[in-house]
Design a protein around this motif. Structure first.
Motif, PDB file in Angstrom:
ATOM      1  N   ASP A  21       0.882  -1.296  -0.064  1.00  0.00           N
ATOM      2  CA  ASP A  21       0.154  -0.096   0.105  1.00  0.00           C
ATOM      3  C   ASP A  21       0.646   1.314  -0.064  1.00  0.00           C
ATOM      4  O   ASP A  21       0.489   2.369   0.226  1.00  0.00           O
ATOM      5  CB  ASP A  21      -0.917   0.229   1.186  1.00  0.00           C
ATOM      6  CG  ASP A  21      -0.346   0.140   2.512  1.00  0.00           C
ATOM      7  OD1 ASP A  21       1.020   0.268   2.578  1.00  0.00           O
ATOM      8  OD2 ASP A  21      -1.102   0.069   3.500  1.00  0.00           O
ATOM      9  N   LEU A  23       2.291   2.582  -2.539  1.00  0.00           N
ATOM     10  CA  LEU A  23       2.534   2.688  -4.153  1.00  0.00           C
ATOM     11  C   LEU A  23       2.184   4.293  -4.264  1.00  0.00           C
ATOM     12  O   LEU A  23       2.777   4.922  -5.036  1.00  0.00           O
ATOM     13  CB  LEU A  23       1.581   1.990  -4.909  1.00  0.00           C
ATOM     14  CG  LEU A  23       1.449   2.421  -6.650  1.00  0.00           C
ATOM     15  CD1 LEU A  23       3.085   2.273  -7.128  1.00  0.00           C
ATOM     16  CD2 LEU A  23       0.465   1.465  -7.324  1.00  0.00           C
ATOM     17  N   ASP A  24       0.990   4.727  -3.613  1.00  0.00           N
ATOM     18  CA  ASP A  24       0.837   6.287  -3.814  1.00  0.00           C
ATOM     19  C   ASP A  24       2.094   6.999  -3.330  1.00  0.00           C
ATOM     20  O   ASP A  24       2.454   8.233  -3.805  1.00  0.00           O
ATOM     21  CB  ASP A  24      -0.482   6.685  -3.066  1.00  0.00           C
ATOM     22  CG  ASP A  24      -1.556   6.270  -3.901  1.00  0.00           C
ATOM     23  OD1 ASP A  24      -1.609   5.829  -5.110  1.00  0.00           O
ATOM     24  OD2 ASP A  24      -2.615   6.098  -3.198  1.00  0.00           O
ATOM     25  N   SER A  25       2.716   6.605  -2.074  1.00  0.00           N
ATOM     26  CA  SER A  25       3.833   7.447  -1.572  1.00  0.00           C
ATOM     27  C   SER A  25       5.115   7.351  -2.413  1.00  0.00           C
ATOM     28  O   SER A  25       5.612   8.355  -2.714  1.00  0.00           O
ATOM     29  CB  SER A  25       4.136   6.985  -0.419  1.00  0.00           C
ATOM     30  OG  SER A  25       3.117   6.776   0.576  1.00  0.00           O
ATOM     31  N   MET A  27       4.814   7.001  -5.871  1.00  0.00           N
ATOM     32  CA  MET A  27       4.657   7.908  -6.894  1.00  0.00           C
ATOM     33  C   MET A  27       4.712   9.575  -6.441  1.00  0.00           C
ATOM     34  O   MET A  27       5.459  10.246  -7.241  1.00  0.00           O
ATOM     35  CB  MET A  27       3.027   7.722  -7.384  1.00  0.00           C
ATOM     36  CG  MET A  27       2.750   6.629  -8.001  1.00  0.00           C
ATOM     37  SD  MET A  27       2.934   6.691  -9.637  1.00  0.00           S
ATOM     38  CE  MET A  27       2.399   8.279 -10.397  1.00  0.00           C
ATOM     39  N   SER A  28       4.469   9.856  -5.171  1.00  0.00           N
ATOM     40  CA  SER A  28       4.559  10.919  -4.808  1.00  0.00           C
ATOM     41  C   SER A  28       6.040  11.549  -4.674  1.00  0.00           C
ATOM     42  O   SER A  28       5.941  12.912  -4.537  1.00  0.00           O
ATOM     43  CB  SER A  28       3.649  11.261  -3.653  1.00  0.00           C
ATOM     44  OG  SER A  28       4.590  10.748  -2.449  1.00  0.00           O
ATOM     45  N   GLY A  31       7.936  10.562  -8.352  1.00  0.00           N
ATOM     46  CA  GLY A  31       7.367  10.993  -9.648  1.00  0.00           C
ATOM     47  C   GLY A  31       7.633  12.341 -10.031  1.00  0.00           C
ATOM     48  O   GLY A  31       7.260  12.885 -11.053  1.00  0.00           O
ATOM     49  N   ASP A  45       6.321   7.353 -13.894  1.00  0.00           N
ATOM     50  CA  ASP A  45       4.820   7.245 -14.041  1.00  0.00           C
ATOM     51  C   ASP A  45       4.315   6.003 -13.147  1.00  0.00           C
ATOM     52  O   ASP A  45       5.293   5.228 -12.438  1.00  0.00           O
ATOM     53  CB  ASP A  45       4.196   6.978 -15.638  1.00  0.00           C
ATOM     54  CG  ASP A  45       4.786   5.945 -16.215  1.00  0.00           C
ATOM     55  OD1 ASP A  45       5.555   5.071 -15.291  1.00  0.00           O
ATOM     56  OD2 ASP A  45       5.120   5.486 -17.467  1.00  0.00           O
ATOM     57  N   ARG A  46       3.040   5.688 -13.093  1.00  0.00           N
ATOM     58  CA  ARG A  46       2.584   4.635 -12.275  1.00  0.00           C
ATOM     59  C   ARG A  46       3.216   3.186 -12.489  1.00  0.00           C
ATOM     60  O   ARG A  46       3.695   2.437 -11.688  1.00  0.00           O
ATOM     61  CB  ARG A  46       1.071   4.586 -12.495  1.00  0.00           C
ATOM     62  CG  ARG A  46       0.350   3.787 -11.192  1.00  0.00           C
ATOM     63  CD  ARG A  46      -1.248   4.104 -11.017  1.00  0.00           C
ATOM     64  NE  ARG A  46      -1.630   3.793  -9.678  1.00  0.00           N
ATOM     65  CZ  ARG A  46      -1.568   4.300  -8.854  1.00  0.00           C
ATOM     66  NH1 ARG A  46      -1.242   5.565  -8.756  1.00  0.00           N
ATOM     67  NH2 ARG A  46      -1.902   3.925  -7.660  1.00  0.00           N
ATOM     68  N   GLU A  47       3.456   2.995 -13.915  1.00  0.00           N
ATOM     69  CA  GLU A  47       3.906   1.856 -14.247  1.00  0.00           C
ATOM     70  C   GLU A  47       5.397   1.762 -13.568  1.00  0.00           C
ATOM     71  O   GLU A  47       5.765   0.598 -13.066  1.00  0.00           O
ATOM     72  CB  GLU A  47       3.971   1.619 -15.739  1.00  0.00           C
ATOM     73  CG  GLU A  47       4.234   0.176 -16.251  1.00  0.00           C
ATOM     74  CD  GLU A  47       4.179   0.242 -17.784  1.00  0.00           C
ATOM     75  OE1 GLU A  47       3.638   1.343 -18.580  1.00  0.00           O
ATOM     76  OE2 GLU A  47       5.019  -0.590 -18.336  1.00  0.00           O
ATOM     77  N   ALA A  49       6.750   3.443 -11.076  1.00  0.00           N
ATOM     78  CA  ALA A  49       6.576   3.155  -9.776  1.00  0.00           C
ATOM     79  C   ALA A  49       6.175   1.831  -9.220  1.00  0.00           C
ATOM     80  O   ALA A  49       6.935   1.412  -8.082  1.00  0.00           O
ATOM     81  CB  ALA A  49       5.651   4.233  -9.198  1.00  0.00           C
ATOM     82  N   THR A  50       5.351   1.202  -9.802  1.00  0.00           N
ATOM     83  CA  THR A  50       4.852  -0.110  -9.469  1.00  0.00           C
ATOM     84  C   THR A  50       6.018  -1.035  -9.539  1.00  0.00           C
ATOM     85  O   THR A  50       6.321  -2.035  -8.819  1.00  0.00           O
ATOM     86  CB  THR A  50       3.541  -0.551 -10.492  1.00  0.00           C
ATOM     87  OG1 THR A  50       2.541   0.323 -10.239  1.00  0.00           O
ATOM     88  CG2 THR A  50       3.194  -2.018  -9.926  1.00  0.00           C
TER      89      THR A  50
END
Ligand SMILES: CC(C)(COP(=O)(O)OP(=O)(O)OC[C@H]1O[C@@H](n2cnc3c(N)ncnc32)[C@H](O)[C@@H]1OP(=O)(O)O)[C@@H](O)C(=O)NCCC(=O)NCCS
Length: 185
Positions: A21, A23-25, A27-28, A31, A45-47, A49-50
């Motif tokens: 959980d 992932l948003d961090s 990205m932040s 990114g 990007d999200r990919e 970061a994942t």
């Protein structure tokens, strides 16, 4: 096999393994162009970061040379994500390690990188048994150079135009600290 216990608590920080959980961090922070400015990757990007998060989820123990710990730096009381620290085993025979750090711009300037990195040096020297730990950065990255100096690392090299990065030649600043220097400090 080197499997530290977690979390590592410092005065203000909780250094812990990544979780799915986060992932948003991720990205932040990763990114952002200002965070990647002196590093050899573009804002994620999200990919991307994942993919980073998937790698980091496994970086909680070291089984072989070349592997590292990739850990979240969070505020101790709230678990708020503020960045990450990494410690890599570069050579098992020579007991050499490398350390690195990134702190979210909203949390920079409070000594968090230095506090987290100091705990990773402690881990490297006192638990992993390393003999020497290095850190490397772009010579224009003054905040990172300052962190190395605050940690008691010595400047060992300033390589000129050693890397072709984002369309230009950039130098490489190498700092190091020996286990004997760590103990003496
Ligand atoms: C490098 C980085 C991790 C530092 O994080 P931080 O938590 O702000 O670091 P600290 O607060 O422990 O120390 C920063 C020091 O640099 C100083 N500093 C910050 N910006 C500076 C600048 N532009 N010029 C000179 N010194 C600067 C601060 O004043 C502080 O020194 P002080 O304690 O003597 O006042 C953060 O800037 C970052 O994440 N940058 C982007 C990613 C990156 O470059 N990572 C390092 C790759 S080698």
């Amino acid at each position: 096999m080197f499997a530290p216990t977690y979390p590592r608590l410092t005065g203000r920080l909780r250094i812990r393994p990544y979780r799915a959980d986060d992932l948003d961090s991720v990205m932040s922070i990763f990114g952002r162009a200002d965070v990647s400015r002196y590093l050899n990757w573009e804002p994620m990007d999200r990919e991307a970061a994942t993919a980073l998060l998937e790698r980091r989820l496994k970086q909680t123990r070291i089984e072989h040379e070349g592997e590292g710990l990739g850990l979240v730096v969070a505020e101790r009381e709230t678990d708020r994500f503020v960045g990450e620290v990494v410690l890599r085993l570069m050579s098992e025979a020579s007991r050499q390690g490398e350390i690195g750090w990134s702190i979210h711009p909203d949390a920079q300037g409070r000594g968090y990188a230095t506090e987290a990195a100091r705990e990773m040096l402690r881990l490297g020297f006192e638990e992993l048994g390393l003999h020497r730990i290095v850190a490397e950065c772009d010579p224009r990255n003054e905040a990172s150079i300052r962190v190395m100096e605050k940690l008691g690392m010595r400047r060992e090299a300033h390589h000129l135009e050693a890397i072709y990065l984002k369309g230009e030649w950039v130098g490489s600043m190498v700092y190091a600290i020996l286990a004997s220097e760590w103990r003496a400090a």
